[in-house]
Enzyme design. Sequence first.
Site, PDB file in Angstrom:
ATOM      1  N   ASP A   1       9.754   5.199   5.311  1.00 48.96           N
ATOM      2  CA  ASP A   1       8.493   5.761   4.836  1.00 48.96           C
ATOM      3  C   ASP A   1       8.715   6.749   3.681  1.00 48.96           C
ATOM      4  O   ASP A   1       9.850   6.912   3.203  1.00 48.96           O
ATOM      5  CB  ASP A   1       7.810   6.433   6.042  1.00 48.96           C
ATOM      6  CG  ASP A   1       6.332   6.143   6.106  1.00 48.96           C
ATOM      7  OD1 ASP A   1       5.705   6.069   5.031  1.00 48.96           O
ATOM      8  OD2 ASP A   1       5.785   6.017   7.209  1.00 48.96           O
TER       9      ASP A   1
ATOM     10  N   TRP B   1       3.742   2.991   0.019  1.00 45.77           N
ATOM     11  CA  TRP B   1       2.279   2.784  -0.129  1.00 45.77           C
ATOM     12  C   TRP B   1       1.869   2.382  -1.543  1.00 45.77           C
ATOM     13  O   TRP B   1       0.744   2.689  -1.977  1.00 45.77           O
ATOM     14  CB  TRP B   1       1.511   4.046   0.277  1.00 45.77           C
ATOM     15  CG  TRP B   1       2.121   4.818   1.394  1.00 45.77           C
ATOM     16  CD1 TRP B   1       2.308   4.372   2.671  1.00 45.77           C
ATOM     17  CD2 TRP B   1       2.634   6.154   1.351  1.00 45.77           C
ATOM     18  NE1 TRP B   1       2.894   5.355   3.415  1.00 45.77           N
ATOM     19  CE2 TRP B   1       3.093   6.457   2.648  1.00 45.77           C
ATOM     20  CE3 TRP B   1       2.719   7.129   0.344  1.00 45.77           C
ATOM     21  CZ2 TRP B   1       3.674   7.683   2.957  1.00 45.77           C
ATOM     22  CZ3 TRP B   1       3.283   8.355   0.664  1.00 45.77           C
ATOM     23  CH2 TRP B   1       3.754   8.619   1.948  1.00 45.77           C
ATOM     24  N   GLY B   2       2.759   1.745  -2.283  1.00 46.68           N
ATOM     25  CA  GLY B   2       2.382   1.272  -3.624  1.00 46.68           C
ATOM     26  C   GLY B   2       2.530   2.330  -4.701  1.00 46.68           C
ATOM     27  O   GLY B   2       2.170   2.083  -5.854  1.00 46.68           O
TER      28      GLY B   2
ATOM     29  N   ASP C   1      -2.480   2.804   4.264  1.00 45.04           N
ATOM     30  CA  ASP C   1      -2.512   2.280   5.636  1.00 45.04           C
ATOM     31  C   ASP C   1      -3.773   1.477   5.929  1.00 45.04           C
ATOM     32  O   ASP C   1      -4.875   1.867   5.548  1.00 45.04           O
ATOM     33  CB  ASP C   1      -2.454   3.438   6.642  1.00 45.04           C
ATOM     34  CG  ASP C   1      -1.082   4.078   6.677  1.00 45.04           C
ATOM     35  OD1 ASP C   1      -0.277   3.825   5.759  1.00 45.04           O
ATOM     36  OD2 ASP C   1      -0.820   4.841   7.615  1.00 45.04           O
TER      37      ASP C   1
HETATM   38  C1  GAL Z   1       2.584   5.985   7.282  1.00 49.41           C
HETATM   39  C2  GAL Z   1       2.870   4.504   7.220  1.00 49.41           C
HETATM   40  C3  GAL Z   1       2.398   3.877   8.514  1.00 49.41           C
HETATM   41  C4  GAL Z   1       3.120   4.510   9.682  1.00 49.41           C
HETATM   42  C5  GAL Z   1       2.931   6.023   9.652  1.00 49.41           C
HETATM   43  C6  GAL Z   1       3.755   6.721  10.703  1.00 49.41           C
HETATM   44  O1  GAL Z   1       3.021   6.603   6.136  1.00 49.41           O
HETATM   45  O2  GAL Z   1       2.228   3.951   6.112  1.00 49.41           O
HETATM   46  O3  GAL Z   1       2.602   2.493   8.485  1.00 49.41           O
HETATM   47  O4  GAL Z   1       4.471   4.185   9.625  1.00 49.41           O
HETATM   48  O5  GAL Z   1       3.273   6.562   8.392  1.00 49.41           O
HETATM   49  O6  GAL Z   1       3.573   8.105  10.691  1.00 49.41           O
END
Ligand code: GAL
Length: 375
Positions: A127, A162-163, A184
């Site tokens: 992430d 996230w792109g 998300d």
């Molecule tokens: C976001 C991610 C999600 C999930 C989440 C967990 O940044 O896009 O898919 O992994 O964190 O906290």
Amino acid sequence: MLSKRPPMGFNTWNTFGTNISDEVIRTTADAMVDLGLLDAGYEYLVIDDCWSKRERDPETGKIVPDEVKFPNGMKAVSDYVHSKGLKFGMYSCAGTRTCADYPASFDHEYLDAKTFAEYGADFLKYDFCYKPDFANGPLLYRKMSMALKASGREILFSACNWGSDEVEKWIRSTGAHMYRSTGDIFDAFRSMKEIALSQIDKINYSAFGCFNDMDMLTIGMYGNGNVAAKEQEKDFDTYYKTEFAVWCMFGCPLMLGGDIRKLNEFCLNLVKNKNFIRIDQDEECRPPFIVTRCGESITFARVLSDNQLAILCVNFGERDEYGRIYFENLGITAASGVGLHMKDCYTGEDLGVVREHWQTRLAPHDCRLFICDLA
Ligand code: GAL
């Protein structure tokens, strides 16, 4: 080679969020096998955020699994997943903390990659929260990619920024095997539509070796779980069918996010649909293109192996629309006399050979997906 085809599996985040445990993973592993999902191609079982204690072990510096959620440690969970014939996935983040505020891998890349390898991980989702402002995003992904390669295990690297930073332009060069290209998803047609439309111009960057990941699927959630939407969806099943059709048409990784242990017959049959999966997993890994747009209805086509074509008509709108195919836009001229032998991937209906143009009325959010042979 990893990621010859879009990876398929399950990830805990959409349904469970922080409520993950040894038991959740084991029962999900059982269900993946017993319900035929592994046979259908869903091989990775990935634990997302919230699996560790809040701080690293002060002596070893390692991230440590939460003892309440995972009383037997992570290797035992991984061994169980492997004993079912599945592959095991873990989660970390390129910043100093994960998005849910657990320790993450910034400045600990090589130690953490080794730890994941000791667990027997086959997959790492990585992430992008809490990235220090001075840090360089591409370099952080390069570092973890190299750390995984140095870990002694073959580990699929799933990037998730996230792109941002025009990720599609550089992520393939880091060694990542798939990359999240959007924010998300949440369990609503509106969210799925926004994600899909945002990727139309970028899907050309997706191909074998490194696939554009439009996020975990919401199929089977029905407004429950960690990514539930505020609004009430009118027709979940139509939305889920269209979501699956779009992900398959775009050749994206198919990571299930609904609670597999509770999938109803409709959802189970949908995600195991061989025709849909055949399109997603086509060996040529070509992107789709737009054939026709009418209002909010879009028809996509995709060149497949074996001289076949996939065609998807989607009504993204809120009123009935026509889904239209103009063969000239496909490159099939009227003068050629060539037609398409069309088969509906969902109903199995054989439409016979169609020429020049074809149209169908689509209810809001509905779609039709076809596999076609030139005839
Ligand atoms: C976001 C991610 C999600 C999930 C989440 C967990 O940044 O896009 O898919 O992994 O964190 O906290």
